[in-house]
Design a protein around this motif. Structure first.
Motif, PDB file in Angstrom:
ATOM      1  N   LEU A 214      44.397-107.640  58.457  1.00  0.00           N
ATOM      2  CA  LEU A 214      42.813-107.694  59.085  1.00  0.00           C
ATOM      3  C   LEU A 214      42.763-106.366  59.498  1.00  0.00           C
ATOM      4  N   ILE A 215      44.221-105.836  60.452  1.00  0.00           N
ATOM      5  CA  ILE A 215      44.249-104.279  60.573  1.00  0.00           C
ATOM      6  C   ILE A 215      43.365-103.521  58.810  1.00  0.00           C
ATOM      7  N   PHE A 216      44.364-103.550  58.212  1.00  0.00           N
ATOM      8  CA  PHE A 216      43.731-103.006  56.939  1.00  0.00           C
ATOM      9  C   PHE A 216      42.410-103.035  56.412  1.00  0.00           C
ATOM     10  N   MET A 217      41.280-104.125  56.818  1.00  0.00           N
ATOM     11  CA  MET A 217      40.365-104.412  56.031  1.00  0.00           C
ATOM     12  C   MET A 217      39.645-103.706  57.159  1.00  0.00           C
ATOM     13  N   LEU A 218      39.461-104.077  58.609  1.00  0.00           N
ATOM     14  CA  LEU A 218      38.317-103.362  59.802  1.00  0.00           C
ATOM     15  C   LEU A 218      38.042-102.075  59.290  1.00  0.00           C
ATOM     16  N   GLY A 219      38.596-101.589  58.051  1.00  0.00           N
ATOM     17  CA  GLY A 219      38.603 -99.965  57.870  1.00  0.00           C
ATOM     18  C   GLY A 219      37.867 -99.661  57.432  1.00  0.00           C
ATOM     19  N   ALA A 220      37.245-100.828  56.770  1.00  0.00           N
ATOM     20  CA  ALA A 220      35.698-100.679  55.825  1.00  0.00           C
ATOM     21  C   ALA A 220      34.662-100.896  56.776  1.00  0.00           C
ATOM     22  N   ILE A 221      34.718-101.504  57.533  1.00  0.00           N
ATOM     23  CA  ILE A 221      33.700-102.075  58.507  1.00  0.00           C
ATOM     24  C   ILE A 221      32.519-100.030  58.608  1.00  0.00           C
ATOM     25  N   PRO A 222      32.995 -99.129  59.479  1.00  0.00           N
ATOM     26  CA  PRO A 222      32.422 -98.111  59.444  1.00  0.00           C
ATOM     27  C   PRO A 222      32.188 -96.739  57.870  1.00  0.00           C
ATOM     28  N   ALA A 223      33.101 -97.767  57.133  1.00  0.00           N
ATOM     29  CA  ALA A 223      32.578 -96.602  56.227  1.00  0.00           C
ATOM     30  C   ALA A 223      31.281 -97.228  55.274  1.00  0.00           C
ATOM     31  N   ALA A 224      31.178 -98.860  55.524  1.00  0.00           N
ATOM     32  CA  ALA A 224      30.086 -99.136  55.384  1.00  0.00           C
ATOM     33  C   ALA A 224      28.023 -99.330  54.906  1.00  0.00           C
ATOM     34  N   LEU A 225      28.858 -99.402  56.635  1.00  0.00           N
ATOM     35  CA  LEU A 225      27.533 -98.458  57.802  1.00  0.00           C
ATOM     36  C   LEU A 225      26.885 -97.966  57.202  1.00  0.00           C
ATOM     37  N   THR A 226      27.620 -96.992  56.790  1.00  0.00           N
ATOM     38  CA  THR A 226      26.904 -95.524  56.698  1.00  0.00           C
ATOM     39  C   THR A 226      26.608 -95.236  55.382  1.00  0.00           C
ATOM     40  N   PHE A 227      26.889 -96.287  54.397  1.00  0.00           N
ATOM     41  CA  PHE A 227      26.474 -95.670  52.971  1.00  0.00           C
ATOM     42  C   PHE A 227      25.159 -95.685  52.879  1.00  0.00           C
ATOM     43  N   TYR A 228      24.125 -96.471  53.394  1.00  0.00           N
ATOM     44  CA  TYR A 228      22.803 -96.085  52.650  1.00  0.00           C
ATOM     45  C   TYR A 228      22.609 -94.624  53.128  1.00  0.00           C
ATOM     46  N   TRP A 229      22.727 -94.533  54.704  1.00  0.00           N
ATOM     47  CA  TRP A 229      22.511 -93.493  55.441  1.00  0.00           C
ATOM     48  C   TRP A 229      23.348 -92.150  54.154  1.00  0.00           C
ATOM     49  N   ARG A 230      24.163 -92.077  54.091  1.00  0.00           N
ATOM     50  CA  ARG A 230      24.795 -91.407  53.002  1.00  0.00           C
ATOM     51  C   ARG A 230      23.711 -90.993  51.265  1.00  0.00           C
ATOM     52  N   MET A 231      23.885 -91.723  51.394  1.00  0.00           N
ATOM     53  CA  MET A 231      22.623 -92.293  49.765  1.00  0.00           C
ATOM     54  C   MET A 231      21.384 -91.445  50.082  1.00  0.00           C
ATOM     55  N   LYS A 232      21.009 -91.486  51.691  1.00  0.00           N
ATOM     56  CA  LYS A 232      19.465 -91.371  51.338  1.00  0.00           C
ATOM     57  C   LYS A 232      19.747 -89.576  51.747  1.00  0.00           C
ATOM     58  N   MET A 233      20.464 -89.012  52.037  1.00  0.00           N
ATOM     59  CA  MET A 233      20.489 -87.772  52.307  1.00  0.00           C
ATOM     60  C   MET A 233      19.887 -86.717  51.197  1.00  0.00           C
ATOM     61  N   PRO A 234      19.555 -86.002  50.737  1.00  0.00           N
ATOM     62  CA  PRO A 234      18.553 -84.703  50.047  1.00  0.00           C
ATOM     63  C   PRO A 234      19.389 -83.894  49.462  1.00  0.00           C
ATOM     64  N   GLU A 235      20.011 -83.573  48.722  1.00  0.00           N
ATOM     65  CA  GLU A 235      20.972 -82.705  47.648  1.00  0.00           C
ATOM     66  C   GLU A 235      20.372 -81.387  48.682  1.00  0.00           C
ATOM     67  N   THR A 236      21.952 -80.532  48.664  1.00  0.00           N
ATOM     68  CA  THR A 236      21.950 -79.572  49.545  1.00  0.00           C
ATOM     69  C   THR A 236      21.387 -78.315  48.510  1.00  0.00           C
ATOM     70  N   ALA A 237      20.218 -77.860  49.885  1.00  0.00           N
ATOM     71  CA  ALA A 237      18.953 -76.919  48.326  1.00  0.00           C
ATOM     72  C   ALA A 237      20.232 -75.418  48.637  1.00  0.00           C
ATOM     73  N   ARG A 238      21.546 -75.234  49.116  1.00  0.00           N
ATOM     74  CA  ARG A 238      21.680 -74.058  48.390  1.00  0.00           C
ATOM     75  C   ARG A 238      22.290 -75.080  46.780  1.00  0.00           C
ATOM     76  N   TYR A 239      23.225 -75.769  46.526  1.00  0.00           N
ATOM     77  CA  TYR A 239      22.949 -76.187  45.421  1.00  0.00           C
ATOM     78  C   TYR A 239      22.286 -76.454  44.381  1.00  0.00           C
ATOM     79  N   THR A 240      20.827 -76.995  44.524  1.00  0.00           N
ATOM     80  CA  THR A 240      19.124 -76.854  44.001  1.00  0.00           C
ATOM     81  C   THR A 240      18.704 -76.069  43.830  1.00  0.00           C
ATOM     82  N   ALA A 241      19.655 -75.421  44.661  1.00  0.00           N
ATOM     83  CA  ALA A 241      18.658 -73.405  44.453  1.00  0.00           C
ATOM     84  C   ALA A 241      19.742 -72.627  43.163  1.00  0.00           C
TER      85      ALA A 241
END
Length: 540
Positions: A214-241
């Motif tokens: 149970l201790i190990f599996m609970l570590g997945a929760i905070p990462a899963a909660l931020t997946f959607y927002w991580r995917m919405k971030m645009p590529e950094t301008a420095r990489y794109t340019a």
């Protein structure tokens, strides 16, 4: 001159998107630290459950090779992930790779808790397998999070923003201790058990096998909660340019992020990145950035040898101050509770404050000063622990120690953690994300971070054996004789001193744009970054 969109990023006021980026990237590091460090709270429980031998008259303990594998395999995966995803982040872009690492962490956190098998060997084998791939995903988060934050931040507060992402590691360590504390207390209440000395079999209830999972599996929760927002971030301008060469897209993305109109400038000449054709393994790179890469890799290596090795001495410290009595006087879940309580107190009082001291001061006093000070103070406190070690620890009285200066011991021990985090543990993460060209930034950060994890592996495996008692029969069961904890502490002090020495290969990055530091500005194409003048006083 620098591109308009990059100048806008450098001069932008602190806005909501900065804090959003810190939270999104930081939750990855929160999960990283939780997953890497929660193993130490349940290692003894795994030994009691799977390696109990009634003929010894002692609680079960992981064999030396199994303990080393369980504790160190994630570091091996992390090192591999840092190199692979660091390279991939420069090839495919930061955003495309960023989601891969998070999903790998979520899946492998859950899989670690579901490690299957009916024998000790099968359970430990599957656990090590999934923790390797968990570490692989964690490794990718290091170069990508640091690079993304450095490329999003403005020049004035860039150090604080990157440090804040890394500081989430402290909360992850704290959360690992608290979760283990709560779960062990809940299991202890629901399934009360006698101490091992009272009843060897009943001291480890069958339900305890669910606790570590149970201790190990609970570590997945905070990462899963931020997946959607991580995917919405645009590529950094420095990489794109600068890497993808799409200045128009970079301008559009940053206009939305900054909530202001950024003018699209016509490109009348060859872009800076078109002139920077040298690769990682070229004389041009060695001339411009070779000493810098040497400095970032060696300092991170020596820091992690010392930093991760300190965790190996926690059992001795906990016993010395009475936080952890002899294993025979506790049940399995009570032992998890006491270990978790002690580690939580260490994290709360020294680890977490050290991170946030760095966040508050790094853009005021600079990276170089903090790193030199941190290595120096770690060296001082390590020698202060080692030289009078036996006097501070006291004499052995049964399963614990008595007659020593235990509170002095624990204060000195805690201060090494504080100055690691208000020092090189933070700055070694920040500086590689600032020094190198955009198209090699993620790769070079991954190389630097991998050197650090090589140091962690040396600590997890090498010092585990070196710190064993030098007298035959007095070392931990299953281990050969070593050099003793005092000698190991002296060697760690030496590692800190070497880290201090190699810090002088790393230039100060405070108050300067990334393109200025890497030589990507057209006006400074012919200058060697290491030879550039220090930043103006008013920018610091």
């Amino acid at each position: 001159m620098a591109l308009e969109v990059l100048s806008a990023l450098d001069k932008a006021k602190t806005q909501w998107y900065h804090f959003t980026a810190i939270l999104i990237a930081g939750m990855g590091f929160f999960t990283d630290a939780y997953d890497l460090f929660c193993i130490s709270t349940v290692t003894k429980l795994l030994g009691r459950i799977y390696y109990y031998d009634s003929t010894t008259g002692k609680p079960g303990a992981l064999p030396a090779n199994v303990a080393a594998a369980v504790n160190g395999v994630a570091f091996c995966g992390t090192l591999s992930g840092q190199l692979f995803f660091g390279w991939l982040g420069d090839k495919l872009g930061r955003k495309k790779v960023y989601g891969m690492t998070l999903m790998l962490m979520v899946i492998c956190s859950i899989a670690s808790g579901l490690s299957f098998g009916h024998t000790a060997k099968s359970v430990m084998t599957t656990l090590c397998f999934f923790r390797f791939w968990l570490g692989f995903g964690i490794g990718g988060d290091y170069p990508l999070s640091a690079t993304i934050m450095s490329e999003y931040a403005n020049t004035k507060t860039r150090g604080a923003f990157i440090a804040a992402v890394f500081a989430m590691q402290g909360f992850g360590i704290l959360a690992g201790g608290i979760v283990s504390l709560v779960i062990s207390a809940a299991f202890n209440h629901a399934y009360p058990a006698p101490s091992f000395n009272e009843n060897q079999i009943a001291s480890t209830p069958t339900e305890a096998d669910f606790a570590w999972r149970l201790i190990f599996m609970l570590g997945a929760i905070p990462a899963a909660l931020t997946f959607y927002w991580r995917m919405k971030m645009p590529e950094t301008a420095r990489y794109t340019a600068l890497v993808a060469g799409n200045l128009k897209q970079a301008t559009q993305d940053m206009s939305k992020v900054l909530e202001m109109e950024v003018a699209t400038e016509p490109v009348k000449h060859e872009s800076p990145m078109q002139k920077l054709k040298f690769g990682l393994f070229t004389k041009a790179f060695a001339r411009r950035h070779g000493l810098q890469l040497l400095g970032t890799t060696t300092t991170w290596f020596f820091l992690d040898v010392a930093f991760y090795s300190q965790n190996l001495f926690q059992k001795d410290v906990f016993t010395a101050v009475g936080w952890l009595p002899g294993p025979g006087s506790m049940s399995a879940m009570e032992e998890v509770y006491r270990i978790s309580r002690a580690q939580t107190l260490i994290a709360l009082c020294s680890t977490v404050p050290g991170y946030w001291f760095t966040v508050a001061l790094i853009d005021k006093i600079g990276r170089f000063t903090i790193q030199v000070m941190g290595f120096f103070m770690m060296t001082v406190f390590m020698f202060a622990l080692a030289i009078p070690y036996y006097k501070l620890r006291g004499d052995k009285c049964g399963d614990s120690f008595c007659g020593g200066h235990h509170m002095t011991f624990i204060v000195l021990y805690s201060l090494t953690f504080f100055f690691a985090n208000f020092g090189p543990n933070s700055t070694t993460f920040i500086v590689p994300a600032e020094l190198f060209p955009a198209r090699l930034r993620s790769t070079c950060h991954g190389i630097s971070a991998a050197a650090g994890k090589a140091g962690a592996i040396v600590g997890a495996f090498g010092f585990l054996y070196l710190s064993q008692n030098q007298h035959e029969g007095q070392q931990e069961h299953g281990y050969p004789t070593g050099l003793g904890i005092r000698t190991a502490l002296l060697m760690l002090g030496g590692c800190n001193a070497l880290g201090l020495l190699f810090t002088f290969f790393v230039p100060e990055t405070n108050g300067r744009s990334l393109e200025d530091l890497s030589g990507e500005n057209e006006e400074e194409m012919s200058a060697t970054p290491a030879a550039l003048p220090p930043p103006p006083r008013e920018d610091v």
